[in-house]
Design a protein around this motif. Structure first.
Motif, PDB file in Angstrom:
ATOM      1  N   ASP A 116      49.281  -1.018  -7.647  1.00 52.87           N
ATOM      2  CA  ASP A 116      48.059  -0.885  -8.428  1.00 52.87           C
ATOM      3  C   ASP A 116      46.871  -1.295  -7.557  1.00 52.87           C
ATOM      4  O   ASP A 116      46.988  -2.175  -6.712  1.00 52.87           O
ATOM      5  CB  ASP A 116      48.127  -1.794  -9.654  1.00 52.87           C
ATOM      6  CG  ASP A 116      49.319  -1.438 -10.546  1.00 52.87           C
ATOM      7  OD1 ASP A 116      49.814  -0.294 -10.432  1.00 52.87           O
ATOM      8  OD2 ASP A 116      49.746  -2.303 -11.321  1.00 52.87           O
ATOM      9  N   ILE A 117      45.753  -0.642  -7.800  1.00 53.25           N
ATOM     10  CA  ILE A 117      44.528  -0.984  -7.079  1.00 53.25           C
ATOM     11  C   ILE A 117      43.640  -1.778  -8.024  1.00 53.25           C
ATOM     12  O   ILE A 117      43.284  -1.293  -9.101  1.00 53.25           O
ATOM     13  CB  ILE A 117      43.781   0.281  -6.613  1.00 53.25           C
ATOM     14  CG1 ILE A 117      44.704   1.185  -5.791  1.00 53.25           C
ATOM     15  CG2 ILE A 117      42.527  -0.090  -5.820  1.00 53.25           C
ATOM     16  CD1 ILE A 117      44.112   2.566  -5.513  1.00 53.25           C
ATOM     17  N   ALA A 118      43.309  -2.987  -7.599  1.00 51.75           N
ATOM     18  CA  ALA A 118      42.493  -3.865  -8.437  1.00 51.75           C
ATOM     19  C   ALA A 118      41.051  -3.828  -7.959  1.00 51.75           C
ATOM     20  O   ALA A 118      40.781  -3.936  -6.768  1.00 51.75           O
ATOM     21  CB  ALA A 118      43.027  -5.293  -8.366  1.00 51.75           C
ATOM     22  N   VAL A 119      40.140  -3.671  -8.920  1.00 50.90           N
ATOM     23  CA  VAL A 119      38.719  -3.515  -8.594  1.00 50.90           C
ATOM     24  C   VAL A 119      37.895  -4.520  -9.390  1.00 50.90           C
ATOM     25  O   VAL A 119      38.117  -4.702 -10.597  1.00 50.90           O
ATOM     26  CB  VAL A 119      38.240  -2.084  -8.929  1.00 50.90           C
ATOM     27  CG1 VAL A 119      36.751  -1.927  -8.662  1.00 50.90           C
ATOM     28  CG2 VAL A 119      39.046  -1.047  -8.142  1.00 50.90           C
ATOM     29  N   LYS A 120      36.991  -5.164  -8.698  1.00 57.89           N
ATOM     30  CA  LYS A 120      36.060  -6.081  -9.377  1.00 57.89           C
ATOM     31  C   LYS A 120      34.666  -5.880  -8.793  1.00 57.89           C
ATOM     32  O   LYS A 120      34.498  -5.872  -7.574  1.00 57.89           O
ATOM     33  CB  LYS A 120      36.518  -7.530  -9.151  1.00 57.89           C
ATOM     34  CG  LYS A 120      35.684  -8.570  -9.890  1.00 57.89           C
ATOM     35  CD  LYS A 120      36.134  -8.724 -11.327  1.00 57.89           C
ATOM     36  CE  LYS A 120      35.303  -9.738 -12.097  1.00 57.89           C
ATOM     37  NZ  LYS A 120      35.760  -9.875 -13.483  1.00 57.89           N
ATOM     38  N   LYS A 121      33.706  -5.713  -9.663  1.00 54.87           N
ATOM     39  CA  LYS A 121      32.305  -5.554  -9.240  1.00 54.87           C
ATOM     40  C   LYS A 121      32.160  -4.517  -8.128  1.00 54.87           C
ATOM     41  O   LYS A 121      31.446  -4.732  -7.136  1.00 54.87           O
ATOM     42  CB  LYS A 121      31.716  -6.890  -8.808  1.00 54.87           C
ATOM     43  CG  LYS A 121      31.536  -7.852  -9.962  1.00 54.87           C
ATOM     44  CD  LYS A 121      30.629  -9.001  -9.618  1.00 54.87           C
ATOM     45  CE  LYS A 121      30.441  -9.914 -10.826  1.00 54.87           C
ATOM     46  NZ  LYS A 121      29.750  -9.297 -11.957  1.00 54.87           N
ATOM     47  N   VAL A 147      45.655  -4.763  -3.592  1.00 56.54           N
ATOM     48  CA  VAL A 147      46.630  -3.718  -3.902  1.00 56.54           C
ATOM     49  C   VAL A 147      47.920  -4.479  -4.161  1.00 56.54           C
ATOM     50  O   VAL A 147      48.346  -5.287  -3.324  1.00 56.54           O
ATOM     51  CB  VAL A 147      46.790  -2.730  -2.727  1.00 56.54           C
ATOM     52  CG1 VAL A 147      47.847  -1.676  -3.064  1.00 56.54           C
ATOM     53  CG2 VAL A 147      45.455  -2.066  -2.395  1.00 56.54           C
ATOM     54  N   GLY A 148      48.487  -4.267  -5.335  1.00 60.11           N
ATOM     55  CA  GLY A 148      49.677  -5.036  -5.682  1.00 60.11           C
ATOM     56  C   GLY A 148      50.108  -4.722  -7.092  1.00 60.11           C
ATOM     57  O   GLY A 148      50.070  -3.569  -7.510  1.00 60.11           O
ATOM     58  N   SER A 149      50.459  -5.753  -7.829  1.00 62.12           N
ATOM     59  CA  SER A 149      50.879  -5.493  -9.211  1.00 62.12           C
ATOM     60  C   SER A 149      50.512  -6.682 -10.075  1.00 62.12           C
ATOM     61  O   SER A 149      50.172  -7.752  -9.566  1.00 62.12           O
ATOM     62  CB  SER A 149      52.385  -5.243  -9.265  1.00 62.12           C
ATOM     63  OG  SER A 149      53.056  -6.389  -8.804  1.00 62.12           O
ATOM     64  N   PRO A 188      41.277  -4.631   0.440  1.00 61.21           N
ATOM     65  CA  PRO A 188      40.362  -5.640  -0.084  1.00 61.21           C
ATOM     66  C   PRO A 188      39.067  -5.707   0.718  1.00 61.21           C
ATOM     67  O   PRO A 188      39.085  -5.589   1.944  1.00 61.21           O
ATOM     68  CB  PRO A 188      41.156  -6.947   0.058  1.00 61.21           C
ATOM     69  CG  PRO A 188      42.583  -6.523   0.059  1.00 61.21           C
ATOM     70  CD  PRO A 188      42.607  -5.188   0.725  1.00 61.21           C
ATOM     71  N   SER A 189      37.975  -5.890   0.058  1.00 65.86           N
ATOM     72  CA  SER A 189      36.606  -6.018   0.576  1.00 65.86           C
ATOM     73  C   SER A 189      35.940  -4.659   0.766  1.00 65.86           C
ATOM     74  O   SER A 189      34.733  -4.601   0.967  1.00 65.86           O
ATOM     75  CB  SER A 189      36.534  -6.817   1.884  1.00 65.86           C
ATOM     76  OG  SER A 189      36.709  -5.979   3.010  1.00 65.86           O
ATOM     77  N   TYR A 190      36.688  -3.586   0.688  1.00 66.23           N
ATOM     78  CA  TYR A 190      36.096  -2.255   0.792  1.00 66.23           C
ATOM     79  C   TYR A 190      35.536  -1.822  -0.566  1.00 66.23           C
ATOM     80  O   TYR A 190      36.018  -2.265  -1.614  1.00 66.23           O
ATOM     81  CB  TYR A 190      37.129  -1.235   1.292  1.00 66.23           C
ATOM     82  CG  TYR A 190      37.402  -1.387   2.768  1.00 66.23           C
ATOM     83  CD1 TYR A 190      36.799  -0.536   3.689  1.00 66.23           C
ATOM     84  CD2 TYR A 190      38.213  -2.408   3.251  1.00 66.23           C
ATOM     85  CE1 TYR A 190      37.016  -0.686   5.058  1.00 66.23           C
ATOM     86  CE2 TYR A 190      38.434  -2.569   4.608  1.00 66.23           C
ATOM     87  CZ  TYR A 190      37.835  -1.705   5.510  1.00 66.23           C
ATOM     88  OH  TYR A 190      38.032  -1.872   6.843  1.00 66.23           O
ATOM     89  N   ASP A 191      34.515  -0.957  -0.514  1.00 67.65           N
ATOM     90  CA  ASP A 191      33.990  -0.391  -1.749  1.00 67.65           C
ATOM     91  C   ASP A 191      35.093   0.392  -2.456  1.00 67.65           C
ATOM     92  O   ASP A 191      35.873   1.087  -1.800  1.00 67.65           O
ATOM     93  CB  ASP A 191      32.816   0.553  -1.443  1.00 67.65           C
ATOM     94  CG  ASP A 191      31.559  -0.208  -1.038  1.00 67.65           C
ATOM     95  OD1 ASP A 191      31.499  -1.431  -1.275  1.00 67.65           O
ATOM     96  OD2 ASP A 191      30.635   0.425  -0.492  1.00 67.65           O
ATOM     97  N   LEU A 198      38.607  -3.030 -13.307  1.00 68.61           N
ATOM     98  CA  LEU A 198      39.372  -1.778 -13.345  1.00 68.61           C
ATOM     99  C   LEU A 198      40.668  -1.973 -12.585  1.00 68.61           C
ATOM    100  O   LEU A 198      40.679  -2.607 -11.526  1.00 68.61           O
ATOM    101  CB  LEU A 198      38.551  -0.664 -12.662  1.00 68.61           C
ATOM    102  CG  LEU A 198      39.293   0.633 -12.298  1.00 68.61           C
ATOM    103  CD1 LEU A 198      39.587   1.459 -13.552  1.00 68.61           C
ATOM    104  CD2 LEU A 198      38.487   1.473 -11.306  1.00 68.61           C
ATOM    105  N   VAL A 199      41.725  -1.425 -13.130  1.00 64.46           N
ATOM    106  CA  VAL A 199      42.965  -1.318 -12.356  1.00 64.46           C
ATOM    107  C   VAL A 199      43.428   0.134 -12.402  1.00 64.46           C
ATOM    108  O   VAL A 199      43.511   0.728 -13.479  1.00 64.46           O
ATOM    109  CB  VAL A 199      44.059  -2.260 -12.892  1.00 64.46           C
ATOM    110  CG1 VAL A 199      45.384  -1.980 -12.185  1.00 64.46           C
ATOM    111  CG2 VAL A 199      43.659  -3.717 -12.653  1.00 64.46           C
TER     112      VAL A 199
END
Lengths: 574, 574
Positions: free
Chosen positions: A35-40, A46-48, A324-327, A16-17
């Protein structure tokens, strides 16, 4: 972890972004475009320039970490956990620290297990939309002056607090026991300390030596500060101040006066007791945030109080920040003033959008919490009250839950009291073991005329509490409550109405819309019976048995003078 | 707990009352007048009217929570743990988060066990004056380009990190491995995460995707920020910024520019590498505090960085505040400007007063860390260097630890190089297994004339590093270091001198005064051999083998181009 790092490095697609959000950074207090990047389920950057299977366009709204409600009794919403979650989540809450004090007072540990299971049943696309940290209630019963459905003594607390079921020890209301170094109180606290578990406090206006002693025990929070000076002293002694945005009890505006740029990290937000109407209409922590900002608290401080501060206080390492590393628990809000929640993500899954939760939960049912109202047959004569001369009367005050003792002179007739104008009867009937225990007294300032009303929610033992000026009607109310398995009931001449709270006599299995409508309707009926302005017909009753708040309260064992901390007779001694 | 609460309530006498102090409250940032009551090592109250067996009169000085050094390699002081504790404690430190990276690179886990035991031997009136949180070194060896005394691979890390011996995982210097998702790096990190243990970082100027990836791994601190912008980006991504007050590397003044009223909670203080002279003369965290305040940081922020912030970062629940239930770890300081420490209490025991620790510790000795310098016989001819044409030369720069590559044209004679003016030889001799591995190169900008000097401290594998312009002298230095079991040695014609660092070749067993005097003397001798201004004779050598800092370094395996992250030949390819 490899896949998370690969996603962070853009070697792998994200799940998800979230694009186009103003991302609030709780560490710096600043908002960044990105943008917030989400995996699993984890935030990986946070970036682009991230690619993802799912793109969410926040269209310029603000992304905040989901809110944490630091202290709530879910039962006070009268909603099942499943229905509560629908409202809580869509108002941006990601975690609640829930103290199932009410249901455990009725059903014991089985009540807590029910809450856990019911919340666990709320699943959607592989996630629990609401995380629940369950506290083990520390005061069951809340006082020695009442009959509760369960008793958790020191030894049971020692056994239970180690279970994974419990995140910490719930608000230690019995502060006299703590500062008195009562053996059982210390056994409970010692067990929690030994397990490294958090202990919540409850210590209105506790000060000086007593506050030092209470803090020495290792208690870490308080949501009962009575004013900003009380806050300042609690802060000094190392307690987190929980600003409370309850339905009956607010202390945000007064207590937030103690907040400043240095100490804001020691404030957190909670609901404590909040009804379904307020949850639906005004919200939960989102509402608390808007109150704070409205009174002039800078939005970055306020947001920290709803997120990072609470996560730190409770040791929720993966919560409270968009980093990063946060839920990936994220609330998208319209602005940083009203905090209207537009969308909510839980571990990267969109769980609410446009004022609505996207999930619906099958009800979890448990025999352990049903059929809990057990009383003997009650007759009109049981409410006869052979009184004359000077008696202690409980006087309720509008717009609050404090009571006063008032001495009133009465006369009797045919073995019953003649009620003076403006005075009615109040009864508390034990309902856990059908013992027939009944406490009775007179009540002033409530104002009921020609009938009775009652409810099976009566803090903290939740016996039946019934007010009325008509013995027949009072008895009928008791029987209606029994038949409904608990709830709210009203009898006015031939008119009868009951609304069932069949889960432990505290909560309804119905939808929140139904619960709101039914309680509104029955309350409107009650109001027509002459209840005084400023007095909530049912909700004022539920605190009249809470034998830890001054001045005079009624339990199934009789009239309690809270200041003296003992049972007193209704009749004044000569 | 009963006795603590009884003392808080003044029902029982306290053990200690500190009277007449201005008590700094780290939660509110304010100073309050009041007595600090202590019972069984715990603070039980701040107030007045306490009775106690022991009264300490602070005479108007300030009482602060003892300081926490968030990151230190004790070995860099060249002091035994026992001697280190004397200095650290008397400068107000109550807890150090110590990464025994150096000794573990030499002795393996036995080195960490020695550190733990040696610190545990520092006892005084029933307390350990200094609490030590030992981190398991994560990078042993620090790079694949060197021979260390031990190797801790992923599997060993998994086994060790669960031990009570280790508080967390030490600075993860090998950030390329983390962002590259190297299997072994992730195995180590995953093991720490699984055990719920804290992971320290080391990521100079890491930014963008790489920083996101590093933080995604769960790494929580960084002490290598190169400037305030680097700090701001680290803060945003959720890392605590450790402001470093080392002997060679300071970044406080530059990096504290990123601090403000909102984010000050995310800054903590550390020493990293600090020599005995600085520790004795300038102090440790007390010195860092005075630097911060001198540059304009408000004292309350600075103190939080030295106490509560660090306690929160590392989950040290009982540390970092003067408040009930906290450990009675208290530093009495003259003012909030220079922070001169007048007295120190540890768990209520006075452990330092008037510039002196009150305890003295019997040395703990362990065979595991003695006799660690194992080399074959070394002869003058071993330092012959058959070179001609263009060669890569390591150029040292004054006042720092960065190096540059410089191409120099040389000629040879009799199988040895003719040293151009201003160039000497540098050799690194493997000293753990007597393998005979020797790396050699040329060194510019150092300036030694007519002899050699060497040291057995050489980051991070701590092989022997020797600089000189005389093969005989270089060989003799090697043999002196062997005989001493490690240390510092110098040979200048007939003049010889060695100072033994016989604990793992890193630390001396002598008193801190002796260590300071001996290192000063041998350094003064070295300086007479023509070492350039701005170059520390021994301390500049110890970083020349650290193959993780640009640009060119020498290990026992050869010349390492850090930017290319590979071994390169001294001779330039045609």
């Amino acid at each position: 972890m490899k896949t998370l790092i690969d996603a962070a490095m853009k070697r792998e697609k994200c799940d998800l972004v979230i694009k186009g959000a103003k991302v609030f950074n709780v560490f710096t207090g600043e908002t960044e475009e990105g943008d917030i990047a989400v995996k699993k389920g984890k935030i990986v950057g946070v970036g682009s320039g991230y690619e993802a299977d799912e793109i969410y366009n926040a269209k310029g709204a603000y992304a905040l970490p989901s809110f944490i409600d630091a202290h709530i009794h879910v039962e006070s919403s009268m909603l099942s956990p499943e229905e509560f979650a629908l409202l809580s989540v869509r108002h941006g809450t990601g975690v609640i620290v829930a103290d199932p004090h009410e249901i455990v007072n009725v059903c014991g540990i089985a009540g807590a297990e029910y809450m856990k299971e019911a919340f666990a049943h709320v699943r959607y696309r592989g996630v629990n939309p609401l995380d629940v940290c369950l506290q083990l209630p520390s005061c069951v019963p809340a006082s020695p002056f009442e009959t509760s459905g369960a008793v958790l003594n020191g030894r049971e607390t020692e056994r239970e607090i180690g279970r994974e079921l419990f995140y910490g020890l719930g608000e230690f209301m019995n502060y006299p026991a703590v500062i008195g170094a009562d053996e059982e109180a210390l056994q409970k606290i010692g067990a929690a300390v030994l397990q490294g578990k958090m202990i919540d406090g409850h210590a209105p206006a506790l000060s000086g030596n007593a506050l030092n002693a209470y803090a020495t025990a290792g208690i870490k929070t308080d949501h009962e500060c009575v004013n900003s000076d009380d806050c300042r002293e609690k802060l000094k002694r190392g307690l987190y101040v929980q600003l409370r945005n309850g339905s009956s009890a607010h202390n945000i505006e007064e207590n937030a006066k103690a907040m400043n740029a240095y100490n804001y990290r020691r404030f957190i937000l909670c609901s404590d007791d909040r009804n379904a109407y307020d949850l639906r209409t005004h919200g939960e922590i989102d509402d608390a945030l808007s109150r704070l900002v409205r009174m002039g608290v800078p939005a970055p401080w306020a947001i920290a109080c709803a997120t990072l501060n609470t996560a730190e206080c409770y040791g929720l390492k993966d919560k409270g920040a968009i980093a990063p590393s946060y839920d990936a628990d994220i609330a998208i809000v319209e602005n940083l003033k009203e905090f209207r929640v537009l969308a909510v993500f839980k571990r990267g899954v969109l769980v609410a959008e446009g004022d609505k939760a996207l999930f619906s939960a099958e009800r979890y049912s448990s025999k352990d919490v049903m059929g809990t109202v057990k009383i003997k047959e009650v007759r009109a004569d049981d409410f006869k009250f052979d009184l004359s001369g000077n008696v202690r009367v409980v006087r309720v005050k509008p717009n609050g839950i404090m009571t006063e003792e008032e001495i009133v002179s009465v006369t009797g007739k045919d073995g019953d009291v003649i009620l003076p104008k403006g005075v009615c009867k109040l009864a508390v009937i034990e309902r856990h073991f059908a013992s027939g225990n009944t406490g009775k007294c007179l009540l002033k300032g409530y104002g009921i005329c020609g009938g009775a009303l009652g409810i099976s929610v009566a803090h903290d033992s939740h016996n039946l509490i019934i007010a009325g000026d008509d013995n027949e009607a009072m008895a009928r109310v008791a029987m209606l409550l029994k038949e409904a398995g608990g709830g709210m009931a009203i009898v006015n001449g031939k008119f009868e109405r009951a609304f069932a709270l069949d889960i432990a006599g505290l909560m309804s299995g119905k939808s929140y819309e139904e619960v709101i409508r039914e309680t509104e309707e029955i309350t409107a009926h009650a109001r027509r019976m002459g209840i005084e302005d400023g007095i909530e017909p049912f909700m004022s009753l539920v605190f009249l048995s809470l034998a830890v708040i001054p001045e005079l309260r009624l339990t199934d064992k009789g009239l309690v003078d809270v200041n003296q901390f003992k049972i007193v007779s209704v009749k004044c001694e000569e």
